[in-house]
Motif scaffolding. Structure first.
Motif, PDB file in Angstrom:
ATOM      1  N   LEU A 198      47.118  42.399  21.659  1.00 53.97           N
ATOM      2  CA  LEU A 198      45.284  42.046  21.216  1.00 53.97           C
ATOM      3  C   LEU A 198      45.337  41.536  19.436  1.00 53.97           C
ATOM      4  N   SER A 199      46.406  41.459  18.458  1.00 52.15           N
ATOM      5  CA  SER A 199      45.595  40.830  17.770  1.00 52.15           C
ATOM      6  C   SER A 199      46.121  39.444  17.264  1.00 52.15           C
ATOM      7  N   HIS A 200      47.323  39.386  18.066  1.00 54.56           N
ATOM      8  CA  HIS A 200      47.598  37.785  17.903  1.00 54.56           C
ATOM      9  C   HIS A 200      48.697  37.596  19.303  1.00 54.56           C
ATOM     10  N   PRO A 201      47.476  36.674  20.194  1.00 58.54           N
ATOM     11  CA  PRO A 201      47.592  36.472  21.249  1.00 58.54           C
ATOM     12  C   PRO A 201      47.852  35.681  20.949  1.00 58.54           C
ATOM     13  N   ARG A 202      49.257  35.479  22.303  1.00 51.06           N
ATOM     14  CA  ARG A 202      49.996  33.438  22.426  1.00 51.06           C
ATOM     15  C   ARG A 202      49.997  33.504  23.528  1.00 51.06           C
ATOM     16  N   HIS A 203      48.477  33.242  24.284  1.00 52.46           N
ATOM     17  CA  HIS A 203      47.924  32.697  25.118  1.00 52.46           C
ATOM     18  C   HIS A 203      46.952  32.301  25.411  1.00 52.46           C
ATOM     19  N   PRO A 204      46.698  31.416  25.369  1.00 53.58           N
ATOM     20  CA  PRO A 204      44.718  31.262  25.689  1.00 53.58           C
ATOM     21  C   PRO A 204      43.778  31.809  25.893  1.00 53.58           C
ATOM     22  N   TYR A 205      44.412  32.446  27.582  1.00 54.00           N
ATOM     23  CA  TYR A 205      43.674  33.067  27.696  1.00 54.00           C
ATOM     24  C   TYR A 205      42.666  34.485  27.050  1.00 54.00           C
TER      25      TYR A 205
ATOM     26  N   ARG B 156      40.230  26.175  33.135  1.00 59.46           N
ATOM     27  CA  ARG B 156      39.207  27.302  31.247  1.00 59.46           C
ATOM     28  C   ARG B 156      39.821  26.952  30.658  1.00 59.46           C
ATOM     29  N   CYS B 157      41.012  25.932  29.822  1.00 52.45           N
ATOM     30  CA  CYS B 157      40.979  25.927  28.513  1.00 52.45           C
ATOM     31  C   CYS B 157      41.970  24.793  28.012  1.00 52.45           C
ATOM     32  N   ARG B 158      41.418  25.384  26.709  1.00 51.08           N
ATOM     33  CA  ARG B 158      40.833  24.719  25.791  1.00 51.08           C
ATOM     34  C   ARG B 158      41.952  23.826  25.233  1.00 51.08           C
ATOM     35  N   TYR B 159      42.840  23.991  25.632  1.00 48.25           N
ATOM     36  CA  TYR B 159      44.412  23.181  25.013  1.00 48.25           C
ATOM     37  C   TYR B 159      45.304  22.381  25.889  1.00 48.25           C
ATOM     38  N   ALA B 160      45.106  22.914  27.252  1.00 44.43           N
ATOM     39  CA  ALA B 160      44.791  22.296  28.589  1.00 44.43           C
ATOM     40  C   ALA B 160      45.976  21.175  27.986  1.00 44.43           C
ATOM     41  N   ARG B 161      47.085  20.957  28.683  1.00 43.61           N
ATOM     42  CA  ARG B 161      47.987  19.237  28.396  1.00 43.61           C
ATOM     43  C   ARG B 161      48.337  18.741  29.971  1.00 43.61           C
ATOM     44  N   ASN B 162      49.355  18.229  29.888  1.00 45.31           N
ATOM     45  CA  ASN B 162      49.920  17.052  31.215  1.00 45.31           C
ATOM     46  C   ASN B 162      50.687  18.159  31.607  1.00 45.31           C
ATOM     47  N   ILE B 163      51.484  18.892  29.864  1.00 43.22           N
ATOM     48  CA  ILE B 163      52.843  19.772  30.815  1.00 43.22           C
ATOM     49  C   ILE B 163      52.603  20.698  31.635  1.00 43.22           C
ATOM     50  N   CYS B 164      51.216  21.281  31.077  1.00 47.17           N
ATOM     51  CA  CYS B 164      50.425  22.502  31.745  1.00 47.17           C
ATOM     52  C   CYS B 164      50.353  22.592  32.856  1.00 47.17           C
ATOM     53  N   ASP B 165      50.856  21.186  33.840  1.00 49.91           N
ATOM     54  CA  ASP B 165      51.161  21.479  35.399  1.00 49.91           C
ATOM     55  C   ASP B 165      52.525  22.077  35.811  1.00 49.91           C
ATOM     56  N   GLU B 166      53.590  21.154  35.151  1.00 47.12           N
ATOM     57  CA  GLU B 166      54.504  22.460  35.105  1.00 47.12           C
ATOM     58  C   GLU B 166      55.044  23.218  34.270  1.00 47.12           C
ATOM     59  N   ALA B 167      54.588  24.131  33.751  1.00 42.03           N
ATOM     60  CA  ALA B 167      54.843  25.367  33.263  1.00 42.03           C
ATOM     61  C   ALA B 167      55.344  26.070  34.214  1.00 42.03           C
ATOM     62  N   PRO B 168      56.378  26.317  33.951  1.00 42.34           N
ATOM     63  CA  PRO B 168      56.950  27.475  35.330  1.00 42.34           C
ATOM     64  C   PRO B 168      56.394  28.612  34.679  1.00 42.34           C
ATOM     65  N   MET B 169      55.656  28.981  34.291  1.00 44.78           N
ATOM     66  CA  MET B 169      55.448  30.547  35.348  1.00 44.78           C
ATOM     67  C   MET B 169      56.362  31.555  34.488  1.00 44.78           C
ATOM     68  N   THR B 170      57.279  31.398  33.638  1.00 42.03           N
ATOM     69  CA  THR B 170      57.955  32.595  32.936  1.00 42.03           C
ATOM     70  C   THR B 170      57.541  32.485  31.603  1.00 42.03           C
ATOM     71  N   LEU B 171      57.771  34.316  30.975  1.00 38.49           N
ATOM     72  CA  LEU B 171      57.692  34.523  29.552  1.00 38.49           C
ATOM     73  C   LEU B 171      58.951  33.259  28.655  1.00 38.49           C
ATOM     74  N   ASP B 172      58.405  33.635  28.023  1.00 38.81           N
ATOM     75  CA  ASP B 172      59.198  31.986  26.954  1.00 38.81           C
ATOM     76  C   ASP B 172      60.439  33.324  25.988  1.00 38.81           C
ATOM     77  N   ARG B 173      59.965  34.634  26.161  1.00 35.34           N
ATOM     78  CA  ARG B 173      60.917  35.956  25.878  1.00 35.34           C
ATOM     79  C   ARG B 173      61.063  36.736  26.376  1.00 35.34           C
ATOM     80  N   PRO B 174      62.189  37.479  25.507  1.00 37.21           N
ATOM     81  CA  PRO B 174      62.702  38.985  26.524  1.00 37.21           C
ATOM     82  C   PRO B 174      61.557  39.399  27.036  1.00 37.21           C
ATOM     83  N   ILE B 175      61.707  40.089  28.006  1.00 34.71           N
ATOM     84  CA  ILE B 175      60.613  41.057  28.547  1.00 34.71           C
ATOM     85  C   ILE B 175      60.308  42.135  27.191  1.00 34.71           C
TER      86      ILE B 175
END
Lengths: 330, 274, 357
Positions: free
Chosen positions: A246-253, A295-314
Motif C-alpha cells: 500500500l505504500s509502494h505499489p509495484r503495479h500500476p493498478y 486502462r494503464c498509463r504505462y502500457a507498452r507493447n510488451i504487455c501483450d506478452e506478459a506471462p502474468m506471474t509474479l516476478d518474485r517468490p510469493i
C-alpha cells in the motif's frame, strides 16, 4: 512472521464459467500461499475473481462454474482431488468460511442455538449437552452477551453485527485451522465493521488460526491483514506485505486504485478524485497478456506478452507487471 | 447434449402446434371433405387413404372433424384464457399497487373464488346459462381471473419496491404512466407463464365438459364430444375415440412444452452477473 | 437561527414514526410499538452548496431524503422549498415544484426499468414535463448522455448491458432531464466499486458546477462525504447530533458519536490489534430510544445530566453546532489534549496527523 510454516498453497488455480461465446475465465492461474498465523487479504473489485478463488478452495464454486485446473495443497493433500466425503470433513473442521450477508446464510426458522449445536454435534461429535455448553462458550467468544439467553433467539431478532458474529461462531465451531471470510463486513455499519474486524484479529490470535480475508475495501484489508494479494480480471497482479504494497505499489493498478480511494484529509472538500479511467474489464473480452493494459498509463507493447506471474517468490513483494515504470524499478 | 435434446423437443412441439393451428384455420378454404358431411354408406370405416382417421357412426370423415374441432377447442380455450388473464392481471396490479382497502377487498374475493370447487362452479353456471359455448365463455373467466390476480399482485409487490418505480414517482410521472409503462410490463411475467399452462387446462376443460354433454352440442365438432360419441364403439371402431384423443393429448403436451420454454425465457434474470 | 436569503431548502421539526404491526415486536398487551425514524430534524440547505448527511443504519438519513422528495409524508414538521411548504401545496403545484428536486438512488441494479432502452428512459422526464417534444427527443438524449460522459450509442442499450457505474450515470442523466435545482444522492455510490465511486463523485462535482445545482449527499461512509461536501450533518437515531463545515467536523469534532465514527474508519493499521474499537455495542433499537441524550448508552463521556436532559444545540464555532452536554464544553482543538489525558480508557483520541492521508 518470516519463516512460518506454509499452511495452504494454491497453485495455478483456474476457474471457468460458460459464456455466450465460450468459457470465460473467472480466475486464471492463481497462485498464492497462506502461512500459519497470518491474515492474508485478497483485494479486488467486481470481476476480479477474488470470491471465486476462495470458493474454489472449498470446492464451493456455484455451477455452471467449474475449476478448470490447479492444485490446492493443504495438510499434504490436494483438496481438488478429494472426493465429496473427504471434502465435507475438510469444511468446517479444517477450513471454515464466513459469508457476506449473514441474514441469507443463517436458517431463519431455527434458533441460533440450534444451528450452533448442530454444527458442534456433527463436526466435533459432541453429545447434546456438550454441544450446548460449547455453543454458549462460542457465543461468548464472539462477543455475544448474554450468551445463554441468546441461544433461543432467531436470526431476525439479531442486528446485522450480531448475526455476523453468529456466522463467525459457526465457522470456528469446528476449530478450523483456516478461516476464509468473503466480504464479511461489507454489509455492515462502519462502527460494527470495525468491531467485527477486531474480533477476527482477536480470534486469530487466541485460536491460532490463519485467515484469508476477501474484500474490495482497501481500508479494511489495511486494518487487519499482514499480507495482500491484489487481483484484477481473474489475475493476481501484485502480492506482498500490506504496508509495502500500500505504500509502494509495484503495479500500476494498485497505484491507481490507491489514488482513487476517498480519504479524510486536509484537502477534503476541495479536491476531485483521481480515477483509473476506462471501463471495468469484461471477462470475455480481455486483451492478451496483462488485462489492465487498456486502462494503464504505462502500457507498452510488451504487455501483450506478459506471462502474468509474479516476478518474485510469493514470500516477497512481487508484481506481474513487466514494464519498468516509476514504481517498478525492476 | 441435454440442451440440444430440449431444443429439438421444443422445435417439434412448436411445429406440431403450428400445423394443427394452420390446418384448422385454413380448412374452410381448402378443398376437402366437409366435417359435417354424412355418408351413411361408409359408416365406421377403418383408417384408409381416403379417410386417414376413418369415419364415425354417421360416415363423417374423422380427420376433417378433428381438424374442425381444433378450431373450436383452441379458439375457445385461447379466448377464455385471454379474458381471464386480462381481468386478473388488471385487478391484481391494482391490488398490488394501491394497497388497502382495495387490495384487501380484491384479495378476499380471490380467496373465495379459489376456495370454491371449480367443477361445481362451472356446472352451476352452465345450469343457469344453458349448455353450449355460452356456459364456458362466461363461467371460466369468472373463476379463472383469480389465480392471475393473485400471481400478479405478488409480483407487483416486488416491483413496486424497485427503485425505478420510486424514481418514476420522484420524476413526476402520472400514476397511469407508472402503471402502464413501468409497473405492469414488469409484473406480468408470472401471469404469462401461468397462461401457458392455463390454455392447456382450458382445452381439457372444454373437452371434458363436452364429453359430459355439458359443452357444445352436436353436430358441432369438438374433441370431447367426438371422443364421447366414439366411446360405445371402442371395441369395433377403436379409431373413433382414440385418434382424436391422441391429437388432443399431443396438442396439450405441445402447449405444455412451449409453456416451459416461455417460462425459461422469461425467467431470465435481467441483471448482469458482475 | 435567522432565515438565510439564499436558503433553498428548509426542514423544520420533521417527525416520522412507523407503527409496527404484530409479528416479532408487538407481542405485549400495550399498543403496538412505534419505530422512530425521524425525531425532530431541522436543517437548512443553502443554494448551490454541497451538503453531506452521514449516519449509520437507523439514523434516518434515507427517511429525510424520501421526505424531501415527498415519497414519505412526515407526521409533524415542514419541508420548505424556496419558502413554500411542499406538503401544503395542491397536488398540481406540488408536482410542478417537486420536479425541481430530484434524487439518485442507491442500487444501480434496480433503479432503471429493465424493459426501457437508455435513450427512452432518460428522455422520458423531459417529455413528461414538456421540455422537449417527440422530434427533439433524440437530440435531448444525446445531450444528456454527453453531460454524464456516456457515448451516444449508449442510447440504444438496455440496462442489463451496462455496468454499475454506467447505470448510475444513466440515472443521473434521467434526473437531469427534469431540469432540477436540487439533486439528492441517496447513497448513490455505495454499491459501486471503489474506483468507479471516484468517477461518479467527480461527475457529481462537475454537474454541480456546470448546472449550478444544490447537492445533498447522503452516505454512511465519512470518507466519501468528506471529499464532496462543504458542510456535513451527522445523524444518530433520527436526530442530527452535529453539523458544521466539513473541515471543522473532522478535525475539531465536538460530538462523541462523530469521534467514534472517525475512529471506526478502517485504514489506519492498528499494529497490535488488541485495542477494542472506541464505539462498543450497536445502535439501540429505534423502538426504544434512550431517554435524555440518545447516544449516552455508548458514550464514554456520559454524565448524569445526559440521562435526564435532551441536549440542546451548542454553538461550537462558526456554523458548527453539536448536540451534546459534555464535549463542546471541553473546547476544540487545544483542549483535545486535555481530553486525551483525562479520558476513560475506552476512547483513544489520536492526534490530528493521523487523519491525513
Amino acid at each position: 512472521m518470516s519463516q512460518d510454516a506454509i499452511l495452504l498453497e494454491v497453485r495455478g488455480l483456474s476457474v471457468t464459467f460458460p459464456g455466450r461465446l465460450g468459457p470465460v475465465q473467472a480466475a486464471t492461474n492463481v497462485s498464492f500461499d497462506l502461512r500459519s498465523g497470518e491474515i492474508l487479504g485478497i483485494v479486488g473489485e467486481s470481476g476480479s475473481g477474488k470470491s471465486v478463488t476462495v470458493r474454489a478452495i472449498l470446492r464451493l464454486v456455484p455451477p455452471p462454474g467449474r475449476i478448470a485446473s490447479g492444485e490446492v495443497l493443504f495438510d499434504g493433500r490436494d483438496l481438488l482431488s478429494l472426493n465429496a466425503k473427504e471434502m465435507i470433513r475438510v469444511r468446517g473442521c479444517q477450513i471454515g468460511m464466513v459469508f457476506q450477508n449473514a441474514l441469507n446464510a443463517l436458517n431463519p426458522v431455527r434458533t441460533i442455538g440450534d444451528q450452533l449445536v448442530e454444527v458442534l454435534r456433527v463436526k466435533r461429535q459432541a453429545s447434546a449437552s456438550e454441544a450446548t455448553e460449547s455453543a454458549i462458550e462460542l457465543l461468548h467468544q464472539v462477543g455475544i452477551s448474554p450468551p445463554r439467553q441468546r441461544m433461543k433467539s432467531y436470526p431476525h431478532h439479531l442486528s446485522g453485527g450480531m448475526r455476523q458474529r453468529v456466522m463467525i461462531a459457526l465457522a470456528i465451531a469446528g476449530r478450523p485451522l483456516i478461516m476464509i471470510g468473503d466480504e464479511p463486513t461489507t454489509a455492515l455499519d462502519v462502527t460494527v465493521q470495525l468491531q467485527i474486524l477486531t474480533l477476527l484479529a482477536r480470534l486469530q490470535r487466541e485460536l491460532k488460526m490463519s485467515i484469508i480475508l476477501v474484500s474490495h475495501d482497501l481500508d479494511v484489508v489495511q486494518e487487519v491483514c499482514d499480507r495482500l494479494v491484489v487481483m484484477y480480471a481473474g489475475h493476481i497482479l501484485e502480492c506482498g506485505a500490506t504496508e509495502e504494497v500500500l505504500s509502494h505499489p509495484r503495479h500500476p493498478y494498485t497505484e491507481a486504485l490507491l489514488r482513487s480511494v476517498p480519504k479524510i484529509s486536509e484537502s477534503a472538500g476541495r479536491g476531485r478524485f483521481q480515477t483509473i479511467g476506462g471501463q471495468p474489464p469484461e471477462l470475455d473480452q480481455l486483451p492478451p497478456g496483462c488485462p489492465f493494459q487498456p486502462r494503464c498509463r504505462y502500457a507498452r507493447n510488451i504487455c501483450d506478452e506478459a506471462p502474468m506471474t509474479l516476478d518474485r517468490p510469493i514470500s516477497r513483494h512481487g508484481t506481474a507487471c513487466v514494464v519498468e515504470w516509476s514504481g517498478n524499478a525492476g | 447434449m441435454r440442451e440440444s435434446k430440449a431444443k429439438s423437443t421444443l422445435a417439434i412441439a412448436t411445429t406440431f402446434s403450428m400445423i394443427v393451428l394452420g390446418a384448422s384455420l385454413l380448412q374452410p378454404y381448402l378443398p376437402s371433405i366437409p366435417p359435417d358431411q354424412q355418408d351413411l354408406t361408409s359408416v365406421l370405416q377403418a383408417p384408409s387413404w381416403s379417410h386417414p382417421f376413418g369415419t364415425d357412426n354417421l360416415g363423417r370423415d374423422l380427420l376433417s372433424r378433428t381438424v374442425a374441432a381444433a378450431r373450436l377447442d383452441l379458439g375457445v380455450a385461447l379466448s377464455v384464457t385471454l379474458i381471464s388473464m386480462a381481468l386478473g392481471v388488471l385487478l391484481g396490479a391494482v391490488a398490488g399497487l394501491f394497497g388497502n382497502p382495495m387490495e384487501a377487498v380484491i384479495m378476499r374475493v380471490v380467496d373465495a373464488v379459489l376456495a370454491f370447487p371449480f367443477l361445481i362452479f362451472i356446472i352451476t353456471v352452465i345450469a343457469i346459462v344453458g349448455t353450449g359455448l355460452k356456459g364456458v365463455l362466461i363461467g371460466v373467466p369468472l373463476n379463472g381471473w383469480a389465480l392471475y390476480a393473485r400471481v400478479t399482485r405478488g409480483e407487483m409487490l416486488r416491483v413496486r419496491e424497485q427503485e425505478y418505480i420510486l424514481a418514476a414517482r420522484t420524476l413526476g410521472y402520472s400514476r397511469l404512466r407508472i402503471i402502464m409503462r413501468h409497473a405492469l410490463p414488469n409484473a406480468w411475467r408470472p401471469a404469462i407463464v401461468l397462461s401457458m399452462a392455463d390454455v392447456v387446462m382450458n382445452i381439457l376443460l372444454l373437452a371434458s365438459l363436452s364429453y359430459l354433454g355439458l359443452g357444445v352440442q352436436p353436430p358441432a365438432a369438438e374433441w370431447g364430444s367426438i371422443i364421447a360419441d366414439g366411446q360405445q364403439y371402442l371395441l369395433q371402431a377403436w379409431w373413433f375415440s382414440t385418434l382424436p384423443g391422441l391429437v388432443l393429448v399431443a396438442v396439450g403436451a405441445a402447449f405444455c412444452i412451449m409453456g416451459d420454454a416461455v417460462a425459461d425465457l422469461l425467467g431470465e434474470d435481467p441483471r448482469v452477473v458482475a | 437561527m435567522p432565515v438565510d436569503q439564499d436558503e433553498i431548502l428548509a426542514l423544520k421539526g420533521l417527525v416520522k414514526t412507523y407503527r409496527l404491526g404484530g409479528g416479532f415486536f408487538g407481542r405485549n398487551a400495550r399498543s403496538a410499538a412505534r419505530v422512530v425514524a425521524l425525531d425532530g430534524v431541522s436543517l437548512q440547505v443553502h443554494e448551490c452548496e454541497s451538503m453531506g448527511i452521514v449516519g449509520e443504519s437507523g439514523s434516518g438519513k434515507s427517511t429525510i431524503a424520501r421526505t424531501i422528495v415527498r415519497l414519505i409524508e412526515p407526521d409533524e414538521g415542514t419541508v420548505e422549498f424556496r419558502g413554500r411548504d411542499l406538503f401544503s401545496l395542491s397536488t398540481h403545484d406540488a408536482k410542478v415544484t417537486t420536479r425541481r428536486i430530484q434524487m439518485i438512488y442507491q442500487d444501480p441494479y434496480s433503479s432503471l426499468n429493465p424493459l426501457l432502452s437508455v435513450g427512452s428512459a432518460i428522455v422520458e422526464p423531459a417529455r413528461v414535463h414538456g421540455f422537449v417534444d417527440r422530434r427533439g427527443a433524440d437530440e435531448e438524449a444525446r445531450r444528456l448522455l454527453d453531460r454524464v460522459h456516456l457515448p451516444a450509442r449508449a442510447a440504444e442499450k438496455r440496462p442489463r448491458e451496462l455496468s454499475g457505474g454506467q447505470r448510475q450515470r444513466v440515472s443521473i442523466a434521467r434526473a437531469l432531464a427534469a431540469r432540477p435545482e436540487v439533486l439528492i444522492a441517496d447513497e448513490a455510490v455505495s454499491a459501486l466499486d471503489v474506483s468507479i465511486q471516484a468517477e461518479i463523485l467527480n461527475l457529481f462535482a462537475d454537474i454541480k458546477e456546470e448546472l449550478a445545482l444544490t447537492l445533498i449527499f447522503i452516505a454512511h461512509q465519512l470518507s466519501v462525504v468528506a471529499n464532496v461536501a462543504e458542510r456535513v450533518a451527522v445523524m444518530y437515531l433520527g436526530r442530527i447530533v452535529e453539523i458544521g463545515p466539513t473541515q471543522e467536523m473532522f478535525f475539531r469534532s465536538a460530538h462523541p458519536y462523530t469521534l467514534g465514527l472517525l475512529d471506526a474508519q478502517p485504514g489506519r493499521h492498528r499494529k497490535d490489534r488488541t485495542q477494542e474499537p472506541a464505539l462498543t455495542g450497536e445502535v439501540p433499537s429505534a423502538v426504544d430510544i434512550p431517554s435524555g441524550c440518545r447516544f449516552r448508552t455508548r458514550c464514554a463521556f456520559a454524565e448524569p445530566i445526559c440521562e435526564a436532559v435532551d441536549p440542546p444545540p451548542v454553538l461550537v464555532s462558526q456554523e458548527h453546532y453539536s448536540w451534546c452536554h459534555v464535549l463542546p464544553r471541553k473546547g476544540t482543538v487545544d483542549s483535545r489534549q486535555d481530553i486525551a489525558s483525562s479520558e476513560p480508557s475506552s476512547i483513544r483520541l489520536e492526534s490530528q496527523e493521523s487523519w491525513l492521508a
